[in-house]
Write a protein that holds these residues in place. Structure first.
Motif, PDB file in Angstrom:
ATOM      1  N   LEU A  52      37.569   3.585 -25.001  1.00 53.31           N
ATOM      2  CA  LEU A  52      37.683   3.472 -23.536  1.00 53.31           C
ATOM      3  C   LEU A  52      36.559   2.605 -22.974  1.00 53.31           C
ATOM      4  O   LEU A  52      36.764   1.822 -22.043  1.00 53.31           O
ATOM      5  CB  LEU A  52      37.637   4.863 -22.893  1.00 53.31           C
ATOM      6  N   SER A  53      35.361   2.737 -23.544  1.00 56.69           N
ATOM      7  CA  SER A  53      34.225   1.943 -23.066  1.00 56.69           C
ATOM      8  C   SER A  53      34.463   0.454 -23.291  1.00 56.69           C
ATOM      9  O   SER A  53      34.174  -0.367 -22.427  1.00 56.69           O
ATOM     10  CB  SER A  53      32.935   2.350 -23.796  1.00 56.69           C
ATOM     11  N   ALA A  61      42.771  -4.997 -22.532  1.00 56.07           N
ATOM     12  CA  ALA A  61      43.033  -4.638 -23.930  1.00 56.07           C
ATOM     13  C   ALA A  61      43.701  -3.265 -23.979  1.00 56.07           C
ATOM     14  O   ALA A  61      43.515  -2.446 -23.078  1.00 56.07           O
ATOM     15  CB  ALA A  61      41.731  -4.608 -24.706  1.00 56.07           C
ATOM     16  N   GLN A  90      35.976  -5.506 -17.101  1.00 55.37           N
ATOM     17  CA  GLN A  90      34.982  -5.841 -16.069  1.00 55.37           C
ATOM     18  C   GLN A  90      34.345  -7.207 -16.268  1.00 55.37           C
ATOM     19  O   GLN A  90      34.092  -7.931 -15.314  1.00 55.37           O
ATOM     20  CB  GLN A  90      33.872  -4.809 -16.056  1.00 55.37           C
ATOM     21  N   ASP A 103      24.277  -1.529 -26.630  1.00 60.36           N
ATOM     22  CA  ASP A 103      24.024  -0.499 -25.612  1.00 60.36           C
ATOM     23  C   ASP A 103      25.225   0.445 -25.470  1.00 60.36           C
ATOM     24  O   ASP A 103      25.075   1.667 -25.512  1.00 60.36           O
ATOM     25  CB  ASP A 103      23.713  -1.197 -24.277  1.00 60.36           C
ATOM     26  N   ILE A 104      26.404  -0.127 -25.318  1.00 56.57           N
ATOM     27  CA  ILE A 104      27.603   0.687 -25.084  1.00 56.57           C
ATOM     28  C   ILE A 104      27.935   1.558 -26.298  1.00 56.57           C
ATOM     29  O   ILE A 104      28.273   2.730 -26.159  1.00 56.57           O
ATOM     30  CB  ILE A 104      28.811  -0.228 -24.742  1.00 56.57           C
ATOM     31  N   LEU A 105      27.826   0.968 -27.485  1.00 54.74           N
ATOM     32  CA  LEU A 105      28.224   1.698 -28.707  1.00 54.74           C
ATOM     33  C   LEU A 105      27.061   2.431 -29.363  1.00 54.74           C
ATOM     34  O   LEU A 105      27.250   3.109 -30.374  1.00 54.74           O
ATOM     35  CB  LEU A 105      28.851   0.722 -29.710  1.00 54.74           C
ATOM     36  N   GLU A 106      25.868   2.282 -28.759  1.00 55.69           N
ATOM     37  CA  GLU A 106      24.649   2.921 -29.297  1.00 55.69           C
ATOM     38  C   GLU A 106      24.466   2.597 -30.776  1.00 55.69           C
ATOM     39  O   GLU A 106      24.241   3.491 -31.602  1.00 55.69           O
ATOM     40  CB  GLU A 106      24.687   4.436 -29.062  1.00 55.69           C
ATOM     41  N   ILE A 124      37.408  -1.011 -23.605  1.00 59.89           N
ATOM     42  CA  ILE A 124      38.481  -1.438 -22.686  1.00 59.89           C
ATOM     43  C   ILE A 124      37.876  -1.767 -21.321  1.00 59.89           C
ATOM     44  O   ILE A 124      38.176  -2.803 -20.712  1.00 59.89           O
ATOM     45  CB  ILE A 124      39.569  -0.342 -22.556  1.00 59.89           C
ATOM     46  N   ALA A 125      36.984  -0.885 -20.828  1.00 61.04           N
ATOM     47  CA  ALA A 125      36.346  -1.105 -19.524  1.00 61.04           C
ATOM     48  C   ALA A 125      35.445  -2.340 -19.560  1.00 61.04           C
ATOM     49  O   ALA A 125      35.439  -3.161 -18.633  1.00 61.04           O
ATOM     50  CB  ALA A 125      35.540   0.128 -19.123  1.00 61.04           C
ATOM     51  N   PHE A 126      34.685  -2.503 -20.648  1.00 58.80           N
ATOM     52  CA  PHE A 126      33.770  -3.643 -20.795  1.00 58.80           C
ATOM     53  C   PHE A 126      34.544  -4.965 -20.758  1.00 58.80           C
ATOM     54  O   PHE A 126      34.160  -5.916 -20.066  1.00 58.80           O
ATOM     55  CB  PHE A 126      33.008  -3.494 -22.121  1.00 58.80           C
ATOM     56  N   LEU A 182      36.220   7.712 -27.100  1.00 62.67           N
ATOM     57  CA  LEU A 182      35.408   7.356 -25.927  1.00 62.67           C
ATOM     58  C   LEU A 182      34.890   5.920 -26.015  1.00 62.67           C
ATOM     59  O   LEU A 182      34.878   5.193 -25.016  1.00 62.67           O
ATOM     60  CB  LEU A 182      34.228   8.320 -25.792  1.00 62.67           C
ATOM     61  N   GLU A 199      25.004  -6.075 -25.110  1.00 61.76           N
ATOM     62  CA  GLU A 199      25.841  -5.158 -24.325  1.00 61.76           C
ATOM     63  C   GLU A 199      26.543  -4.158 -25.254  1.00 61.76           C
ATOM     64  O   GLU A 199      26.612  -2.964 -24.960  1.00 61.76           O
ATOM     65  CB  GLU A 199      26.904  -5.932 -23.530  1.00 61.76           C
TER      66      GLU A 199
END
Lengths: 73, 252
Positions: free
Chosen positions: A35-36, A49, A43, A12-15, A38-40, A32, A9
């Motif tokens: 923020l991703s 965080a 959810q 994918d999120i951090l490429e 924090i959302a991860f 960015l 995961e």
């Protein structure tokens, strides 16, 4: 979530482009990706965080600790 | 002269009424002599808002707006117990700051359902002849983010855009029933939802955001006052518009 799924995961999120991403792999979060993450965490683990906590993050393992080790199989 | 902003005798239904802008809309409408009907998920918070309302025949109903199957039963009950509705403010909504890389279809779905589809679906029921009072006015609380973009807010911005443009279609479709339909697009208003958003941010970023508002952050009453105008006879020739109330955020 298993440790492998957790790492996938984040790849994918951090490429992340490294071939063998591991818990000790160093990472650098920009605004960015912060923020991703924090959302991860919210959810998937219901963890709230803050940007200040994420400022301290330097490896994948630091994010795992924020997710809670007990939540990773 | 009769006050053109008076809401005397109007039954005004408000979603998201237990906090923030929705709560202030309830208070302001009651102060303008409307009968206010509150809808929210949290019973305890609804009861607290009821105690802050001005005089009038006010009531409250617990409804989770994602539970679309409950809409007919709840609306029927509201009409039976209060009479026809002549004002509607959709203030329920969720904020989502999630960059593209972390978005998933279920997130868009939840944000769209809460911010836009629930509004359209409630209007579908409220606009039926048996439910709607004379000279009705419907208002959707959208966001300036539905007009301008913002990094990390794809789901939120696009859901609010859907709301703004959907309202224009509804204005055209419902004009024949003499129902006016408008939206309001605020920038950042100091509410619990925004406090929650700021709790994830650094002080530095918060200061940058505040500096982007030439008149500073808004207060809930800044939006509630606009709702009073759009509900009242003072705006009887206004429909299909999106009223931007943003302290100058989008002026540059």
């Amino acid at each position: 979530m298993t440790e492998t799924e957790f790492i996938d995961e984040l790849i994918d999120i951090l490429e992340l482009e490294e071939k063998n991403v591991m818990l000790k792999t160093p990472i650098l979060l920009d605004s960015l990706s912060t923020l991703s993450i924090i959302a991860f965490l919210d959810q998937n683990f219901s963890k709230k965080a803050t940007a200040n906590e994420l400022r301290e993050v330097s490896t994948i393992n630091d994010i795992l600790l924020l997710a809670g080790e007990e939540n990773i199989r | 002269m009769r006050n053109p902003f008076a809401l005397q005798g109007m039954n005004v239904l408000i979603t998201g009424a237990s906090s923030g802008i929705g709560k202030q809309c309830a208070i302001s409408c009651s102060q303008m002599d409307a009968n206010v009907i509150l809808i929210a998920r949290n019973l305890e918070r609804l009861k607290i808002v009821m105690n802050e309302l001005g005089e009038g025949k006010h009531s409250y109903y617990v409804l989770d707006l994602l539970d679309f199957d409950k809409y007919p039963e709840t609306i029927n009950k509201i009409i039976r117990e209060n009479g026809k509705i002549s004002g509607f403010i959709h203030s329920a909504g969720i904020e989502a700051t999630i960059p593209l890389n972390a978005l998933k279809p279920h997130i868009y779905e939840e944000v769209y359902k809460t911010n836009a589809i629930s509004c359209f679906e409630l209007i579908r029921f409220l606009s039926k002849k048996k439910n709607i009072g004379k000279n009705a006015s419907f208002i959707a609380i959208a966001s300036i983010m539905g007009i301008v973009g913002q990094k990390g807010k794809l789901a939120y911005c696009s859901s609010k855009s859907a709301l703004i443009n959907g309202i224009k279609s509804l204005a055209l479709e419902l004009a024949q029933k003499q129902i006016r339909v408008n939206s309001i697009s605020p920038a950042i208003v100091e509410t619990e939802m925004v406090d929650s958003l700021f709790s994830t941010m650094s002080k530095e970023n918060m200061n940058i955001i505040e500096q982007n508002h030439p008149l500073g952050f808004g207060r809930p009453e800044d939006v509630a006052n606009a709702c009073v105008y759009l509900l009242s006879n003072a705006s009887k020739w206004v429909t299909g518009t999106n009223l931007v109330i943003d302290g100058g955020y989008s002026a540059k």
